[in-house]
Design a protein around this motif. Structure first.
Motif, PDB file in Angstrom:
ATOM      1  N   ALA A  47      -4.928   3.323  -7.012  1.00 45.47           N
ATOM      2  CA  ALA A  47      -3.979   4.388  -6.681  1.00 45.47           C
ATOM      3  C   ALA A  47      -3.422   5.005  -7.956  1.00 45.47           C
ATOM      4  CB  ALA A  47      -2.853   3.838  -5.820  1.00 45.47           C
ATOM      5  N   PRO A  55      -2.881   5.748  -1.478  1.00 45.21           N
ATOM      6  CA  PRO A  55      -2.967   5.453  -0.051  1.00 45.21           C
ATOM      7  C   PRO A  55      -2.986   6.693   0.824  1.00 45.21           C
ATOM      8  CG  PRO A  55      -0.802   4.849  -0.939  1.00 45.21           C
ATOM      9  CD  PRO A  55      -1.637   5.234  -2.096  1.00 45.21           C
ATOM     10  N   THR A  57       0.865  -3.998   0.806  1.00 44.75           N
ATOM     11  CA  THR A  57      -0.469  -3.857   0.246  1.00 44.75           C
ATOM     12  C   THR A  57      -0.522  -4.000  -1.265  1.00 44.75           C
ATOM     13  OG1 THR A  57      -0.129  -1.499   0.249  1.00 44.75           O
ATOM     14  CG2 THR A  57      -1.308  -2.424   2.114  1.00 44.75           C
ATOM     15  N   ASP A  71       2.235   6.383   2.202  1.00 47.34           N
ATOM     16  CA  ASP A  71       1.712   5.026   2.278  1.00 47.34           C
ATOM     17  C   ASP A  71       0.817   4.801   3.487  1.00 47.34           C
ATOM     18  OD1 ASP A  71       3.483   2.001   1.262  1.00 47.34           O
ATOM     19  OD2 ASP A  71       1.356   2.516   1.316  1.00 47.34           O
ATOM     20  N   PHE A  72       0.131   3.666   3.484  1.00 49.67           N
ATOM     21  CA  PHE A  72      -0.692   3.270   4.621  1.00 49.67           C
ATOM     22  C   PHE A  72       0.188   2.856   5.780  1.00 49.67           C
ATOM     23  CE2 PHE A  72      -4.104   2.751   1.815  1.00 49.67           C
ATOM     24  CZ  PHE A  72      -3.882   1.756   0.884  1.00 49.67           C
ATOM     25  N   VAL A 106      -8.095   3.579   1.527  1.00 51.88           N
ATOM     26  CA  VAL A 106      -7.608   2.211   1.415  1.00 51.88           C
ATOM     27  C   VAL A 106      -7.971   1.708   0.023  1.00 51.88           C
ATOM     28  CG1 VAL A 106      -7.808  -0.129   2.291  1.00 51.88           C
ATOM     29  CG2 VAL A 106      -7.990   1.800   3.863  1.00 51.88           C
TER      30      VAL A 106
END
Lengths: 551, 409
Positions: free
Chosen positions: A318, A308, A56, A122-123, A312
């Motif tokens: 971030a 994240p 990402t 994290d995602f 999103v």
């Protein structure tokens, strides 16, 4: 501006635990270490930062990548930062300023004491090919795969027609959109290529994205905005759809189809939510979609959620979160000494029967118990909502500035005044009270007989208060709380609504008209709304008459 | 390192400026907050609550909260009706300020899109949008007030007596000068300011905040058929506005939900190009909106006035491409965020750059609060379109960068 008495000095731990070793977590460790605090950075997988798979990062220049590498090497050699890979949180106990964390690394358990936690996990990223009814193959690719080809084997795409499917299986977001649009530009710079992008709503609410969209089109890309998913043959060779501009059914045969990804909350989030006692928000992120939580707060003092972990967003956003969290950490931990008020929320241990109701209902995880088997409320973690006080079956808890006696006396005093009809409005200080003050200041019409009683949160309003207010001679009672989803304590307004329901049932049994008690939600900027609500009550009382309980 | 004797100037008293000021003051840094109009709060303080049976996270109440926090904070010195004239950069920044000409220059005022609710003395007294504005009332026309002394609100301050001229020496400057709402008059075919019931998104916020509900300007009644036209001024190649303003889809959809909630019999139609995400739970919210609202993927070009102050919209039908005409009793133009009028002059004064779109340029991709000049920072919509939540986050980052620059982290 406080209701609290001065208290004592409390020494707190100023070490910080950062959860998540992606670039957001690394940045957090860096910022917090620069403030002078010890940091423990834990990461579930074997690698951190550049060695972790990065799905990402988008729109970063070579300069940016250099910056990331520099930061990563600074952090790995920083003596104030301890990095533990293949490590996760097993349990966390205690209160902000004094968390006891057990970290597990394979079979080893490591105990740590920290003052605050920053969650930057994290995602998860997933290809949406299933939603399009497609299986991945040589000519049906994921976004990551096409990006990989552009890096390692660009010429493979020469003279090829590539079709993109984005935002059709489900609504997408600017992060995914930017990856697609940049890939489209790159492909159009290769000889003989053609790109067709089939899209639902184009998400362009991101800096510079509209220009990137235009650049793609200028370089030859064609975007088709469809209302429904195109039909695609299983081998990916035929794509059929209704073209909205030509108003005809069209069939194309692309050489490759690229399916979009979905980004969703990290797989560990549900576990983390339980372990940290932090509310899960929409989409499984570790922050509720409540404006009071923005940007980086969770429902618990001393635990912050960034990047994240909470939404999103791109790396730039971030990192914005990280700097906000760093300021919060600095403000919260300070130099390790906090002045803690004595009377923020006090448990009468003589009355406490250790039922743990308060522990369970506290929305901020601020209550624990001590060896004497009595509830203890952490003054650092407590946010004075008072939900515990009104839920406690023994009335063993008092909130500073809003004790039962203080509130009952306010109500009594307010009913001494001469004006009719007598309307008592319990107003949450975060919303209704402000709205009432706004109405007063703007000279919006308010009933003469209205008296506002400020409460720290509508959740503080005990069933007793409501019934007592009628007994003392009120003609009408309003419980005025924040809107659903806007409560600073997440559910104070819900509790208040339940108590009003209970009170309504009791009023019915006694024969007192239910309309004399109303539950209303407001925001702090709704002066007119406040005025309408109280005017409605006044009109209702004029209709049904003064309270029969008055002598 | 000690924060004593450190001073920061924040230019702009909107949500970003207020947030930077408050964040810095938390660490005992002295802040000089400069605001060109006579009220703090910028545009966002004018916004209304859009809740249905639940909060829709628009952030309007967050602005109210932040304004209250700033008003109560002694570390923040507020200078209303004041603008920046020049700057002398040596070791510290010596910023020269002057009384603002904005409010007495009606053309400039109109261009900037700022106007304030007027109290009973129409044209003579301005009132701030929030109870946390101090002063709440400002006298524009002293003569009318002198002729009607009983009507003048208590505590009203004369505009002439506001504003400061002089030089303040500071260690850093944060430009949080906000945006200009798109001037809908540029889109002549929409008849803004010609037809009573064509309003902008900002007008709509103000109406709801004042009246408690959205009502038609012509007769004060709640509308039965409302049209929202999205992307007015934004994503417009012909105007050269090559950006999405981020906030228009969220505010329109939330307002539409509110209108339907208050009056389920009403019909709301949204004319759009691409619907942008609103809030963190957008897919679920969008499904609700699709049940309550009509979405037509077409931007009408022409609006014609009709009897009863109704409006006839002309657009192309999606299925057969033939022109369709429909009558509405209220049309809302979802105007976007444009660069502020003063951006070029401020950029010149401070020696920083503007982007191609006319917003202040951040130093690099990963740090959008620092500029090319050390000690000069940017925050909020001055840097580009943002929601309230994003402005506050950006401002927080700016505060963090300022503190690093001052060496007080």
């Amino acid at each position: 501006m406080t209701n609290f008495t001065d208290g004592k000095e409390l020494k707190i731990n100023t070490d910080v635990l950062v959860v998540g070793g992606g670039f957001t977590g690394i940045k957090a460790a860096s910022e917090i270490s620069n403030l002078g605090y010890q940091v423990t950075l834990i990461e579930n997988e074997a690698n951190i930062g550049s060695q972790k798979e990065q799905k990402t990062l988008v729109g970063l220049t070579d300069e940016d990548h250099k910056c990331l590498q520099e930061m990563e090497s600074r952090v790995t050699s920083d003596k104030r930062i301890e990095i533990l890979t293949k490590t996760k949180i097993a349990t966390i106990k205690g209160m902000p300023g004094d968390f006891s964390v057990r970290l597990s690394n394979n079979d080893n358990i490591l105990e740590k004491k920290v003052g605050a936690v920053v969650v930057a996990n994290d995602f998860s990223v997933n290809s949406l090919n299933d939603k399009y009814g497609l299986s991945l193959s040589d000519n049906i690719l994921t976004q990551s795969q096409i990006e990989e080809i552009l890096v390692s084997d660009k010429e493979k795409l020469a003279d090829k027609t590539v079709a993109f499917l984005v935002g059709l299986a489900q609504e997408t977001n600017p992060l995914i959109m930017e990856r697609v649009m940049r890939t489209v530009i790159d492909i159009n710079e290769i000889d003989g290529t053609a790109t067709y992008i089939y899209t639902g709503n184009l998400k362009v609410a991101s800096d510079g994205l509209e220009r990137i969209y235009k650049e793609g089109r200028d370089k030859g890309a064609t975007y088709f905005k469809l209302q429904e998913m195109p039909k695609i043959s299983q081998d990916g060779k035929i794509v059929s759809y209704h073209d909205p501009v030509l108003r005809r059914d069209i069939e194309v045969s692309p050489d490759m189809i690229v399916v979009d990804d979905e980004i969703y909350a990290g797989k560990n989030n549900a576990d983390l939510s339980e372990i940290l006692r932090v509310d899960l928000g929409a989409g499984g992120f570790l922050q509720k979609d409540n404006v009071h939580r923005f940007p980086v707060y969770s429902n618990r003092e001393g635990i912050f959620v960034v990047g994240p972990g909470r939404d999103v967003q791109k790396l730039q956003a971030a990192w914005m979160d990280v700097e906000n969290a760093a300021l919060e950490i600095k403000s919260f931990l300070g130099n390790g000494i906090k002045i803690v008020p004595d009377n923020k929320a006090v448990v009468d241990t003589g009355k406490c029967v250790f039922c743990l109701t308060c522990y369970r209902c506290c929305p901020h995880g601020a209550i624990y118990w001590a060896e004497e088997n009595k509830a203890v409320i952490s003054p650092l973690a407590c946010q004075s909502c008072g939900i515990c006080a009104s839920e406690c079956p023994m009335d063993a808890i008092q909130i500073g500035g809003f004790t039962d006696d203080e509130i009952k006396n306010s109500v009594k005093k307010s009913l001494d005044a001469k004006n009719e009809p007598k309307i008592v409005a319990f107003c949450c200080q975060n919303s209704a009270f402000e709205a009432g003050e706004m109405a007063k200041k703007f000279k919006i019409k308010l009933p003469d007989g209205l008296k506002m009683i400020k409460v720290p949160c509508a959740g503080k309003i005990d069933l007793d208060y409501i019934l007592n207010t009628f007994v003392e001679g009120a003609d009408g009672v309003l419980i005025m709380a924040c809107h659903n989803g806007n409560c600073k304590s997440e559910k104070g307004n819900i509790y208040a609504g339940w108590r009003v329901d209970d009170a309504h049932r009791m009023l019915e049994e006694t024969g007192l008209e239910k309309e004399r008690l109303r539950f209303v939600t407001l925001a702090s900027n709704m002066g007119s709304g406040f005025s309408s609500a109280v005017a409605e009550m006044e009109n209702k009382i004029k209709e049904i008459g003064l309270s029969p309980l008055r002598n | 390192m000690s924060t004593e004797n450190k001073k920061v100037m924040v230019i702009g008293g909107g949500i970003a400026g207020l947030t930077v000021a408050w964040e810095l003051s938390r660490f005992n840094i002295s802040v000089e907050l400069i605001e060109k109009t006579c009220f703090l709060g910028g545009h966002a303080i004018q916004f209304c609550c859009k809740a249905t049976d639940e909060c829709l996270q628009c952030g309007a109440c967050s602005v109210e909260d932040m304004l209250k926090k700033v008003a109560d904070e002694p570390n923040i010195n507020v200078h209303l009706a004041t603008e920046v004239e020049s700057i002398n950069k040596d070791k510290k920044f010596a910023v020269s300020l002057k009384k603002s000409s904005l409010l007495t220059d009606s053309e400039k005022l109109n261009e900037s899109g700022i106007c304030y609710e007027e109290s009973s003395l129409k044209g003579a007294v301005l009132r701030g949008y929030s109870k946390n504005n101090t002063p709440l009332y400002v006298i524009l026309d002293k003569k009318i007030c002198d002729d009607n002394p009983g009507a003048v609100p208590e505590g009203a301050v004369e505009l002439d007596k506001m504003g400061m001229s002089g030089t303040i020496e500071v260690d850093a400057v944060v430009l949080a000068s906000g945006f200009k709402p798109f001037n809908a008059e540029i889109k002549e075919t929409y008849g803004y300011r010609k037809f009573n019931n064509v309003i902008t998104g900002l007008d709509m916020e103000r109406i709801k905040r004042e009246k408690g509900a959205i009502v038609r300007p012509s007769d004060g009644k709640e509308p039965q058929k409302v049209a929202f036209i999205q992307c007015v001024g934004s994503r417009d190649e012909r105007l050269g506005n090559l950006w999405c303003s981020h906030v228009c889809c969220p505010y329109a959809l939330r307002m539409a939900e509110n209108i339907k909630y208050k009056n389920n019999e009403s019909e709301v139609t949204v004319f759009y190009m691409d619907i942008q995400n609103a809030g963190k739970n957008f897919p679920e919210f969008y499904e609700k909106c699709k049940l309550n609202q009509r979405f037509i993927r077409n931007i009408p070009v022409d609006i014609y006035p009709m009897e009863g102050d109704q409006l006839r919209l002309r657009y192309m039908a999606e299925d057969d491409g033939l022109p369709v005409e429909e009558v509405f009793d209220l049309v809302v133009l979802s105007i976007g965020i444009m660069p502020n009028l003063e951006n070029s002059s401020l950029a010149e004064i401070f020696g920083i750059e503007l982007t191609d779109d006319g917003f202040f340029a951040g130093k690099d991709n990963l740090n959008r609060t620092s500029t090319s000049k050390s000690g000069i920072f940017i925050a909020g919509t001055a840097e580009g379109p943002k929601t309230i939540a994003a402005s506050m986050a950006h401002a927080g980052q700016a505060a963090g960068e300022v503190m690093k620059h001052l060496g007080v982290s």
